[in-house]
Design a protein around this motif. Structure first.
Motif, short mmCIF file in Angstrom:
data_model
loop_
_atom_site.label_atom_id
_atom_site.label_comp_id
_atom_site.label_asym_id
_atom_site.label_seq_id
_atom_site.Cartn_x
_atom_site.Cartn_y
_atom_site.Cartn_z
N SER A 1 -42.87 -13.09 18.65
CA SER A 1 -43.09 -11.66 18.42
C SER A 1 -42.27 -11.22 17.22
N GLY A 2 -42.59 -10.03 16.72
CA GLY A 2 -41.76 -9.42 15.67
C GLY A 2 -40.48 -8.85 16.25
N TYR A 3 -40.40 -8.76 17.56
CA TYR A 3 -39.19 -8.32 18.25
C TYR A 3 -38.46 -9.55 18.80
N PRO A 4 -37.17 -9.43 19.13
CA PRO A 4 -36.46 -10.57 19.74
C PRO A 4 -37.17 -11.04 21.01
N PRO B 1 -37.30 4.01 22.51
CA PRO B 1 -38.69 4.48 22.47
C PRO B 1 -39.11 5.10 21.14
N GLU B 2 -38.26 5.89 20.53
CA GLU B 2 -38.64 6.56 19.29
C GLU B 2 -38.80 5.61 18.11
N ARG B 3 -38.34 4.36 18.24
CA ARG B 3 -38.47 3.37 17.17
C ARG B 3 -39.46 2.26 17.51
N PHE B 4 -40.02 2.28 18.72
CA PHE B 4 -40.92 1.22 19.15
C PHE B 4 -42.28 1.34 18.49
N ASP B 5 -42.79 0.21 17.96
CA ASP B 5 -44.12 0.14 17.36
C ASP B 5 -44.85 -1.06 17.97
N PRO B 6 -45.89 -0.80 18.79
CA PRO B 6 -46.61 -1.91 19.44
C PRO B 6 -47.18 -2.93 18.45
N ALA B 7 -47.46 -2.51 17.22
CA ALA B 7 -48.01 -3.44 16.23
C ALA B 7 -47.02 -4.55 15.89
N ILE B 8 -45.74 -4.30 16.06
CA ILE B 8 -44.72 -5.31 15.75
C ILE B 8 -44.66 -6.39 16.82
N LEU B 9 -45.19 -6.11 18.00
CA LEU B 9 -45.19 -7.14 19.05
C LEU B 9 -45.85 -8.41 18.54
N GLY B 10 -46.96 -8.25 17.83
CA GLY B 10 -47.68 -9.40 17.30
C GLY B 10 -48.38 -10.17 18.40
N ALA B 11 -49.38 -10.92 18.02
CA ALA B 11 -50.11 -11.76 18.97
C ALA B 11 -50.82 -12.85 18.19
N PRO B 12 -50.62 -14.10 18.60
CA PRO B 12 -51.39 -15.17 17.95
C PRO B 12 -52.88 -14.85 18.11
N PRO B 13 -53.70 -15.16 17.10
CA PRO B 13 -55.11 -14.78 17.14
C PRO B 13 -55.89 -15.37 18.31
N THR C 1 -30.79 -16.64 26.42
CA THR C 1 -30.80 -16.87 24.98
C THR C 1 -31.70 -15.85 24.30
N ILE C 2 -31.22 -15.33 23.19
CA ILE C 2 -32.00 -14.41 22.35
C ILE C 2 -32.47 -15.19 21.14
N ARG C 3 -33.80 -15.25 20.97
CA ARG C 3 -34.39 -15.85 19.77
C ARG C 3 -34.88 -14.70 18.89
N PHE C 4 -34.48 -14.74 17.64
CA PHE C 4 -34.86 -13.68 16.70
C PHE C 4 -36.08 -14.11 15.89
N LEU D 1 -28.74 -6.06 22.27
CA LEU D 1 -30.02 -5.71 21.64
C LEU D 1 -30.09 -4.23 21.23
N ARG D 2 -29.75 -3.32 22.11
CA ARG D 2 -29.89 -1.89 21.80
C ARG D 2 -28.75 -1.40 20.88
N GLN D 3 -27.52 -1.60 21.27
CA GLN D 3 -26.40 -1.03 20.53
C GLN D 3 -26.01 -1.83 19.28
N THR D 4 -25.96 -3.14 19.39
CA THR D 4 -25.51 -3.96 18.26
C THR D 4 -26.64 -4.23 17.26
N TYR D 5 -27.78 -4.76 17.74
CA TYR D 5 -28.87 -5.13 16.85
C TYR D 5 -29.88 -4.03 16.61
N LYS D 6 -29.79 -2.93 17.36
CA LYS D 6 -30.70 -1.78 17.22
C LYS D 6 -32.16 -2.19 17.39
N ALA D 7 -32.42 -3.14 18.29
CA ALA D 7 -33.78 -3.61 18.54
C ALA D 7 -34.53 -2.57 19.36
N PRO D 8 -35.67 -2.08 18.87
CA PRO D 8 -36.46 -1.10 19.62
C PRO D 8 -37.05 -1.66 20.91
#
Length: 187
Positions: free
Chosen positions: A80-83, A165-177, A68-71, A112-119
């Motif tokens: 996370s900010g990613y799926p 890789p060229e669209r990946f931003d580690p800041a989008i991963l997110g982390a509960p405080p 299952t993919i949760r968005f 994820l990569r081709q359809t949703y363009k998820a980094p």
């Protein structure tokens, strides 16, 4: 000749989906791993199918694997900010045939990569109680980014895998405080 079909599960699939999930996750429950998948009910499975993208691999009318993919937009407190993928299961009687790998490859590359363009995307796993899951994901290119001690003695590990890789931003991963964040590296 068998015919395999990748598709999104429907509410009508809920009983078969629950049967697949229950049989695949029974050994994890016996290891003391307490995840929603180890305690799933028909109501939980139906909600999962209607609220998320529950992808199944079907062979000759039988569900043989699922993930299952949760968005991020499905919750006010996303993982996370990613799926996020979860409820990854393959029929135990078909273990070792590469079926789960085929489904995961389809989800990663086609959806994820081709359809949703998820980094990138994320998943959670057992870092202590399961004997090989964490190492398997590391071999498949996943990177740890959050570890959390669970009350049941397990180590919950959140991981990510970079798809673009060229669209990946580690800041989008997110982390509960309250989480201990493992240093991330861009791939």
């Amino acid at each position: 000749m068998s015919r395999d079909i990748f598709r999104i599960a429907t509410e009508e699939d809920a009983p078969a989906f629950l049967e697949l999930l229950s049989s695949a996750f029974k050994p994890l429950g016996e290891m003391g791993i307490d995840w929603p998948s180890t305690n799933a009910t028909l109501e939980m499975v139906t909600e999962n199918i209607t609220q998320s993208a529950a992808v199944v691999l079907e062979r000759d009318g039988r569900l043989i694997s699922t993930i299952t993919i949760r968005f991020p937009w499905e919750s006010t407190e996303p993982v996370s900010g990613y799926p996020f993928v979860w409820w990854f299961a393959t029929a135990p009687d078909l273990a070792g045939q590469g079926i789960g790998n085929r489904l995961l490859d389809y989800v990663e590359n086609t959806l994820l990569r081709q359809t949703y363009k998820a980094p990138a995307y994320t998943l959670g796993t057992s870092g202590r109680k399961h004997p090989w899951l964490l190492e398997m994901y590391e071999r498949k290119g996943y990177t740890k980014y959050i570890e959390r001690e669970a009350e049941n003695g397990d180590l919950g590990v959140l991981m990510y895998k970079v798809l673009i890789p060229e669209r990946f931003d580690p800041a989008i991963l997110g982390a509960p405080p309250t989480e201990e964040k493992v240093e991330t590296t861009s791939t």
